[in-house]
Scaffold this motif. Sequence first.
Motif, PDB file in Angstrom:
ATOM      1  N   GLU A  80       0.844  -1.190   0.000  1.00 25.45           N
ATOM      2  CA  GLU A  80       0.000   0.000   0.000  1.00 25.45           C
ATOM      3  C   GLU A  80       0.881   1.243   0.000  1.00 25.45           C
ATOM      4  OE1 GLU A  80      -3.912   1.013   2.276  1.00 25.45           O
ATOM      5  OE2 GLU A  80      -2.216   1.345   3.619  1.00 25.45           O
TER       6      GLU A  80
ATOM      7  N   ASP B  70       4.068   0.273   2.496  1.00 18.85           N
ATOM      8  CA  ASP B  70       3.992  -0.557   3.690  1.00 18.85           C
ATOM      9  C   ASP B  70       2.920  -1.621   3.521  1.00 18.85           C
ATOM     10  OD1 ASP B  70       1.582   0.816   4.027  1.00 18.85           O
ATOM     11  OD2 ASP B  70       2.355   2.089   5.605  1.00 18.85           O
TER      12      ASP B  70
ATOM     13  N   ASN C 150      -0.660  -2.987   5.236  1.00 24.71           N
ATOM     14  CA  ASN C 150      -1.710  -2.480   6.110  1.00 24.71           C
ATOM     15  C   ASN C 150      -2.689  -3.599   6.445  1.00 24.71           C
ATOM     16  OD1 ASN C 150      -3.813  -1.163   7.343  1.00 24.71           O
ATOM     17  ND2 ASN C 150      -4.159   0.304   5.714  1.00 24.71           N
TER      18      ASN C 150
ATOM     19  N   TYR D 101      -5.016   0.076  12.879  1.00 15.42           N
ATOM     20  CA  TYR D 101      -5.357   1.385  13.443  1.00 15.42           C
ATOM     21  C   TYR D 101      -6.737   1.406  14.085  1.00 15.42           C
ATOM     22  CZ  TYR D 101      -7.850   1.812   9.032  1.00 15.42           C
ATOM     23  OH  TYR D 101      -8.685   1.574   7.977  1.00 15.42           O
TER      24      TYR D 101
ATOM     25  N   ASP E 245       0.776  -3.241  12.204  1.00 14.13           N
ATOM     26  CA  ASP E 245       0.968  -2.842  10.803  1.00 14.13           C
ATOM     27  C   ASP E 245       2.440  -2.554  10.587  1.00 14.13           C
ATOM     28  OD1 ASP E 245      -1.628  -2.912   9.673  1.00 14.13           O
ATOM     29  OD2 ASP E 245      -2.128  -0.994  10.601  1.00 14.13           O
TER      30      ASP E 245
END
Length: 93
Positions: free
Chosen positions: A6, A14, A16, A20, A30
Amino acid sequence: EIDFVEECPVPTIDTNLGCYDAGQGTGCVDSQEWGMGTSSNGPQHMTMTLDTEGNLDVQLCAISGTNCTSVASYTNYLNVVYPTTDGRNNVYK
Protein backbone atom coordinates in the motif's frame (compact mmCIF):
# COMPACT_ATOMS: atom_id res chain seq x y z
CA GLU A 1 -8.99 -5.78 4.64
CA ILE A 2 -5.39 -6.73 4.02
CA ASP A 3 -3.21 -4.55 1.84
CA PHE A 4 0.05 -6.36 1.11
CA VAL A 5 1.52 -3.39 -0.72
CA GLU A 6 0.00 0.00 0.00
CA GLU A 7 1.27 3.44 -0.91
CA CYS A 8 -0.74 5.50 1.52
CA PRO A 9 0.41 8.00 2.43
CA VAL A 10 2.48 8.60 -0.68
CA PRO A 11 5.41 8.04 -1.22
CA THR A 12 6.00 5.34 1.43
CA ILE A 13 5.19 1.66 0.88
CA ASP A 14 3.99 -0.56 3.69
CA THR A 15 1.65 -3.43 4.58
CA ASN A 16 -1.71 -2.48 6.11
CA LEU A 17 -3.72 -4.96 8.18
CA GLY A 18 -6.06 -2.27 9.50
CA CYS A 19 -4.56 -2.30 12.99
CA TYR A 20 -5.36 1.38 13.44
CA ASP A 21 -8.97 0.52 14.27
CA ALA A 22 -8.88 -3.22 15.03
CA GLY A 23 -8.95 -2.74 18.80
CA GLN A 24 -6.30 -5.44 19.27
CA GLY A 25 -3.55 -3.36 20.90
CA THR A 26 -0.15 -5.01 20.50
CA GLY A 27 -1.81 -8.10 18.99
CA CYS A 28 -2.00 -6.34 15.63
CA VAL A 29 1.08 -4.70 14.13
CA ASP A 30 0.97 -2.84 10.80
CA SER A 31 4.27 -2.48 9.07
CA GLN A 32 6.36 0.60 9.20
CA GLU A 33 7.63 1.90 5.89
CA TRP A 34 9.58 -0.82 4.08
CA GLY A 35 9.90 0.87 0.70
CA MET A 36 9.48 4.07 -1.25
CA GLY A 37 7.25 4.66 -4.26
CA THR A 38 10.18 5.91 -6.31
CA SER A 39 11.92 2.51 -6.30
CA SER A 40 11.41 -0.99 -4.96
CA ASN A 41 15.19 -1.46 -4.84
CA GLY A 42 14.70 -4.45 -7.11
CA PRO A 43 12.19 -7.30 -6.96
CA GLN A 44 10.96 -8.48 -3.55
CA HIS A 45 9.21 -11.65 -2.37
CA MET A 46 6.29 -11.34 0.04
CA THR A 47 4.46 -14.11 1.89
CA MET A 48 1.55 -14.27 4.31
CA THR A 49 1.27 -17.22 6.69
CA LEU A 50 -1.55 -18.35 8.96
CA ASP A 51 -0.40 -20.80 11.64
CA THR A 52 -2.57 -23.45 13.30
CA GLU A 53 -3.58 -20.98 16.03
CA GLY A 54 -4.90 -18.47 13.45
CA ASN A 55 -2.00 -16.02 13.83
CA LEU A 56 -1.12 -14.11 10.68
CA ASP A 57 2.43 -13.05 9.75
CA VAL A 58 3.54 -11.09 6.66
CA GLN A 59 7.18 -11.43 5.62
CA LEU A 60 9.19 -9.40 3.12
CA CYS A 61 12.20 -11.24 1.64
CA ALA A 62 14.81 -10.93 -1.06
CA ILE A 63 13.56 -12.31 -4.40
CA SER A 64 15.42 -15.55 -3.59
CA GLY A 65 13.20 -16.04 -0.52
CA THR A 66 16.10 -15.38 1.88
CA ASN A 67 16.79 -12.55 4.34
CA CYS A 68 13.14 -12.41 5.40
CA THR A 69 11.79 -9.85 7.84
CA SER A 70 8.37 -9.84 9.47
CA VAL A 71 6.74 -6.57 8.32
CA ALA A 72 3.25 -7.02 9.83
CA SER A 73 1.44 -9.44 12.14
CA TYR A 74 -1.99 -10.07 13.66
CA THR A 75 -2.30 -12.37 16.67
CA ASN A 76 -5.38 -14.62 16.74
CA TYR A 77 -6.50 -13.25 13.36
CA LEU A 78 -9.03 -15.95 12.46
CA ASN A 79 -10.72 -15.67 15.86
CA VAL A 80 -11.03 -11.87 15.64
CA VAL A 81 -12.10 -10.94 12.09
CA TYR A 82 -15.80 -10.96 11.16
CA PRO A 83 -15.91 -13.77 8.53
CA THR A 84 -14.55 -16.38 10.97
CA THR A 85 -16.04 -15.38 14.36
CA ASP A 86 -19.32 -16.10 16.16
CA GLY A 87 -19.89 -19.40 14.34
CA ARG A 88 -19.34 -18.02 10.83
CA ASN A 89 -17.21 -20.11 8.50
CA ASN A 90 -16.63 -17.70 5.61
CA VAL A 91 -12.93 -18.40 5.22
CA TYR A 92 -11.02 -16.43 2.63
CA LYS A 93 -10.41 -18.31 -0.57
